[in-house]
Write a protein that holds these residues in place. Sequence first.
Motif, short mmCIF file in Angstrom:
data_model
loop_
_atom_site.label_atom_id
_atom_site.label_comp_id
_atom_site.label_asym_id
_atom_site.label_seq_id
_atom_site.Cartn_x
_atom_site.Cartn_y
_atom_site.Cartn_z
N TYR A 109 0.81 -1.21 0.00
CA TYR A 109 0.00 0.00 0.00
C TYR A 109 0.84 1.27 0.00
O TYR A 109 0.30 2.37 0.02
N THR A 110 2.14 1.16 -0.01
CA THR A 110 3.00 2.35 -0.10
C THR A 110 3.15 2.81 -1.54
O THR A 110 3.73 3.86 -1.79
N ARG A 111 2.64 2.03 -2.46
CA ARG A 111 2.74 2.38 -3.89
C ARG A 111 1.52 3.18 -4.32
O ARG A 111 0.39 2.88 -3.93
N THR A 112 1.72 4.19 -5.16
CA THR A 112 0.58 5.00 -5.61
C THR A 112 -0.37 4.17 -6.48
O THR A 112 -1.57 4.46 -6.52
N ASP A 113 0.14 3.14 -7.13
CA ASP A 113 -0.75 2.33 -7.98
C ASP A 113 -1.59 1.34 -7.17
O ASP A 113 -2.40 0.61 -7.75
N ALA A 114 -1.43 1.33 -5.85
CA ALA A 114 -2.29 0.54 -4.97
C ALA A 114 -3.51 1.32 -4.52
O ALA A 114 -4.39 0.78 -3.86
N ILE A 115 -3.56 2.60 -4.87
CA ILE A 115 -4.62 3.49 -4.40
C ILE A 115 -5.74 3.60 -5.43
O ILE A 115 -5.50 3.78 -6.62
N ASP A 116 -6.98 3.51 -4.92
CA ASP A 116 -8.16 3.63 -5.79
C ASP A 116 -8.75 5.03 -5.79
O ASP A 116 -9.33 5.46 -6.79
N TYR A 117 -8.64 5.73 -4.66
CA TYR A 117 -9.26 7.04 -4.55
C TYR A 117 -8.31 8.02 -3.86
O TYR A 117 -7.63 7.65 -2.89
N TRP A 118 -8.33 9.27 -4.35
CA TRP A 118 -7.49 10.33 -3.79
C TRP A 118 -8.34 11.52 -3.38
O TRP A 118 -9.35 11.82 -4.03
N GLY A 119 -7.91 12.22 -2.34
CA GLY A 119 -8.49 13.50 -2.02
C GLY A 119 -7.86 14.59 -2.88
O GLY A 119 -6.97 14.32 -3.70
#
Length: 128
Positions: A109-119
């Motif tokens: 989860y430290t990778r940006t490509d593991a993220i689905d949603y951003w503020g």
Amino acid sequence: QVQLVESGGGLVQAGGSLRLSCAASGRTFSNSHMGWFRQAPGKEREFVAFIKSTGGGIIYTDSVRGRFTISRDNAKNTVFLQMNSLKPEDTAVYYCAASTRDYRTTYAYTRTDAIDYWGQGTQVTVSS
């Protein structure tokens, strides 16, 4: 869908503290793993802290460990980042992040490509 709204950024002197909040709405927040990333001018977005949906599995990047604390309140659909002993090098736009994926290791989860949603991000500026 998960909507994320950060607040709490601002200008602070070195050694000071700030508390960032991220309010989530939409898809069930309690099932989402949450994190904070930051991006300084001219640099790539980098991982700061992570917390699993259960409140466990907390990890930090080395530069903030011992100074920053991530926490969440599932009853209020909110994740927090308490930042103490701030340094000028902490200056950046801080982004709240949500992941609905389940990896075997928390470090995934430290990778940006593991993220689905951003503020949308909140600016933190630390003066020397």
